[in-house]
Design an enzyme around this catalytic site. Structure first.
Site, PDB file in Angstrom:
ATOM      1  N   GLY A 238     -93.860   7.955  95.935  1.00 52.20           N
ATOM      2  CA  GLY A 238     -93.535   7.591  94.565  1.00 52.20           C
ATOM      3  C   GLY A 238     -92.557   6.468  94.354  1.00 52.20           C
ATOM      4  N   GLU A 274     -94.364  10.912 101.841  1.00 46.81           N
ATOM      5  CA  GLU A 274     -95.733  10.428 101.630  1.00 46.81           C
ATOM      6  C   GLU A 274     -95.747   9.092 100.889  1.00 46.81           C
ATOM      7  OE1 GLU A 274     -97.167  13.652  99.251  1.00 46.81           O
ATOM      8  OE2 GLU A 274     -97.300  15.058 100.915  1.00 46.81           O
ATOM      9  N   GLY A 276     -96.793   5.465  99.725  1.00 47.72           N
ATOM     10  CA  GLY A 276     -98.012   4.665  99.758  1.00 47.72           C
ATOM     11  C   GLY A 276     -97.704   3.255  99.298  1.00 47.72           C
ATOM     12  N   ARG A 313    -105.974  -2.131  88.372  1.00 49.39           N
ATOM     13  CA  ARG A 313    -104.652  -1.693  87.907  1.00 49.39           C
ATOM     14  C   ARG A 313    -104.256  -2.263  86.534  1.00 49.39           C
ATOM     15  NH1 ARG A 313    -100.415  -2.483  89.867  1.00 49.39           N
ATOM     16  NH2 ARG A 313     -99.531  -0.443  89.459  1.00 49.39           N
ATOM     17  N   TYR A 317    -103.712   0.789  84.164  1.00 54.64           N
ATOM     18  CA  TYR A 317    -102.298   1.186  83.999  1.00 54.64           C
ATOM     19  C   TYR A 317    -101.492   0.140  83.236  1.00 54.64           C
ATOM     20  CZ  TYR A 317    -103.680   3.877  88.197  1.00 54.64           C
ATOM     21  OH  TYR A 317    -104.321   4.673  89.110  1.00 54.64           O
ATOM     22  N   CYS A 345    -118.096  -7.737  82.172  1.00 53.17           N
ATOM     23  CA  CYS A 345    -118.340  -7.673  80.732  1.00 53.17           C
ATOM     24  C   CYS A 345    -117.576  -6.529  80.085  1.00 53.17           C
ATOM     25  CB  CYS A 345    -119.833  -7.582  80.473  1.00 53.17           C
ATOM     26  SG  CYS A 345    -120.651  -9.056  81.078  1.00 53.17           S
ATOM     27  N   GLU A 346    -116.276  -6.654  80.053  1.00 59.07           N
ATOM     28  CA  GLU A 346    -115.361  -5.692  79.430  1.00 59.07           C
ATOM     29  C   GLU A 346    -114.157  -6.496  78.939  1.00 59.07           C
ATOM     30  OE1 GLU A 346    -115.497  -2.246  79.324  1.00 59.07           O
ATOM     31  OE2 GLU A 346    -117.239  -1.966  80.628  1.00 59.07           O
ATOM     32  N   TYR A 374    -103.503   0.498  95.980  1.00 59.60           N
ATOM     33  CA  TYR A 374    -104.341   0.842  94.824  1.00 59.60           C
ATOM     34  C   TYR A 374    -105.131  -0.377  94.340  1.00 59.60           C
ATOM     35  CZ  TYR A 374    -101.190   4.758  95.217  1.00 59.60           C
ATOM     36  OH  TYR A 374    -100.460   5.805  95.725  1.00 59.60           O
TER      37      TYR A 374
HETATM   38  C1  LIG Z   1    -100.491   9.205  95.342  1.00 56.09           C
HETATM   39  C2  LIG Z   1     -99.684  10.183  96.112  1.00 56.09           C
HETATM   40  C3  LIG Z   1     -98.683   9.733  96.981  1.00 56.09           C
HETATM   41  C4  LIG Z   1     -98.301   8.282  97.139  1.00 56.09           C
HETATM   42  O1  LIG Z   1     -97.653   7.776  96.017  1.00 56.09           O
HETATM   43  P1  LIG Z   1     -96.968   6.321  96.061  1.00 56.09           P
HETATM   44  O2  LIG Z   1     -96.462   6.125  94.716  1.00 56.09           O
HETATM   45  O3  LIG Z   1     -98.036   5.360  96.427  1.00 56.09           O
HETATM   46  O4  LIG Z   1     -95.894   6.364  97.079  1.00 56.09           O
HETATM   47  C5  LIG Z   1     -97.994  10.684  97.713  1.00 56.09           C
HETATM   48  N1  LIG Z   1     -98.284  12.008  97.607  1.00 56.09           N
HETATM   49  C6  LIG Z   1     -99.237  12.475  96.763  1.00 56.09           C
HETATM   50  C7  LIG Z   1     -99.500  13.912  96.695  1.00 56.09           C
HETATM   51  C8  LIG Z   1     -99.968  11.574  95.992  1.00 56.09           C
HETATM   52  O5  LIG Z   1    -100.896  12.027  95.162  1.00 56.09           O
END
Ligand SMILES: *Cc1c(COP(=O)(O)O)cnc(C)c1O
Length: 422
Positions: A238, A274, A276, A313, A317, A345-346, A374
């Site tokens: 996150g 986790e 990303g 994105r 978002y 076409c959007e 993403y």
């Molecule tokens: C999407 C997700 C992440 C990664 O989130 P980031 O913002 O990319 O770091 C980690 N854990 C879970 C359960 C997720 O759904």
């Protein structure tokens, strides 16, 4: 910090010119930088306690070459489907570094993950816990489980990527946590190993993390009083990244690490993370060619050959992405406010509105920055546009890590039933 910069007047990924890549690969294409992935992984791993598991979130960027680059550095994988689990394994990430998240795991996915002997399941509901127990017992094994707790903390990010409030589908409400752990303890196919939390994505304010981590740390103590062996704490991902150059920078991993340590120091848990976006976003760009400059009555449109099917994105978002010319503009070059749009076409196929850019013409190349997370993973073939290919650079070397599909590939997926061919 990333390794995309102008060299001899041309935007380059490490030592490889994006102009050269565009000639060789065609546009649009994604380009990732190995050194940037590596740097981000190292900065994060140095900010958190040493024996932590850093499970890269595969949904941010699932390219095998990206996963292998990170896996070779010691990263694990956070997967949310059987497909992602297989990709992580195909990239050589050992099962003991894989955690399985997501609200809708199917029986088949549970079987796959149990047969691979992954490190942990992050369970998000009571019915999921019950099914996992049954599947594990059928396989004469036991599933290592963290329950994902929804701490009801607002991550103060975009509504579509907020996951830690009571209104979202994610996790078990904090107030029901002790009951579900009691239930889990009664199931022979379930081995409780820890607690999991993930409150959202692109979080730029550390306070919600602090609040959520403090809540789960309290819970760990309560669960231990209830007699459960809690040895792991999965704090999710996150952490946000800077999409806008001129905005205040988001918190750095060291500041995040201090919040983590403050909340968890006395628990003696192995921590799981986790991340990303933090690892991959600034390690990738989407390179595209200007097709037309269209003078509208009210606006000037820069129509490029990448579309919302390649990078959704902005449409999904309202995300901001920096856009820069691949040819370095001369200092003081005239600037124009463009609406940068794709061919789809959007009306929402809009990468940026009223964006001031150096004057561009048909055939010029632009790079959409911070597109490594993403981006390709969310691409589609909408408008029968084959998704952009992916290139990975390392130093002065590069390789196509996902080939461009051609139209025949797209057509070959469709089949005519008998009554249309007779
Ligand atoms: C999407 C997700 C992440 C990664 O989130 P980031 O913002 O990319 O770091 C980690 N854990 C879970 C359960 C997720 O759904």
């Amino acid at each position: 910090m990333n390794y995309f910069s102008y060299q001899n007047g041309v935007l380059s990924a490490e030592s490889v010119s994006l102009e050269t890549l565009a000639r060789e690969v065609g546009t649009p294409f994604y380009c990732y930088s190995s050194e940037t992935l590596t740097l981000h992984y190292k900065v994060f791993s140095e900010a958190v306690p040493k024996d932590s598991l850093i499970a890269f979130s595969v949904k941010a960027n699932g390219n095998l070459a990206v996963l292998k680059t990170l896996g070779d550095l010691g990263a694990g994988a956070d997967v949310v489907s059987g497909g992602e689990l297989k990709k992580a394994r195909a990239a050589g990430i050992p099962a003991e570094r894989i955690v399985f998240s997501g609200v809708g795991k199917t029986r088949a996915e549970m079987k796959l993950a149990l047969s691979e002997r992954i490190y942990q399941f992050n369970v998000e509901s009571e019915p999921e816990l019950e099914l996992l127990n049954i599947v594990a017992l059928e396989m004469k094994t036991c599933a290592p489980v963290c329950v994902r707790i929804n701490p009801d903390v607002d991550a103060k990010t975009h509504a579509k990527i907020t996951t830690g409030t009571a209104e979202t589908k994610f996790g078990i409400p904090f107030v029901h946590a002790r009951e579900i752990y009691k239930k889990a303890a009664s199931l022979k196919g379930i081995e409780i190993v820890g607690v999991d939390v993930h409150i959202g994505s692109q979080i730029t304010d550390l306070e919600p993390f602090g609040a959520a981590f403090a809540r789960v740390a309290e819970l760990v103590k309560d669960l231990r009083i209830d007699g459960h062996a809690i040895s792991r704490l999965d704090l999710g991902g996150g952490l946000g990244v800077p999409y806008e150059r001129n905005n205040e920078p988001p918190p750095d991993p060291e500041a995040y690490g201090r919040i983590v340590k403050h909340a968890t120091a006395t628990l003696g848990c192995r921590l799981v993370f986790e991340p990303g976006r933090l690892i991959a976003a600034n390690a990738g760009v989407l390179v595209s060619e200007v097709i037309y400059v269209k003078q509208g009555d009210a606006k000037t449109f820069l129509i490029i050959d990448a579309g919302m099917n390649d990078l959704i994105r902005p449409a999904m978002y309202d995300a901001y992405h920096e856009i820069v010319p691949v040819r370095e503009p001369a200092p003081g070059a005239p600037r124009i406010a463009y609406d940068v749009v794709g061919p789809v076409c959007e009306t929402s196929d809009l990468f940026a509105a009223d964006r001031s850019l150096p004057q561009l013409k048909s055939g010029d190349l632009v790079a959409i920055l911070t597109a490594g997370a993403y981006g390709a993973t969310m691409s589609s073939a909408y408008n029968a546009r084959p998704p952009a290919p992916e290139v990975l650079v390392k130093g002065d070397e590069w390789g196509i890590v996902r080939a461009r599909q051609d139209h025949d590939d797209l057509i070959a997926r469709d089949h005519l039933p008998g009554w249309l061919t007779s």
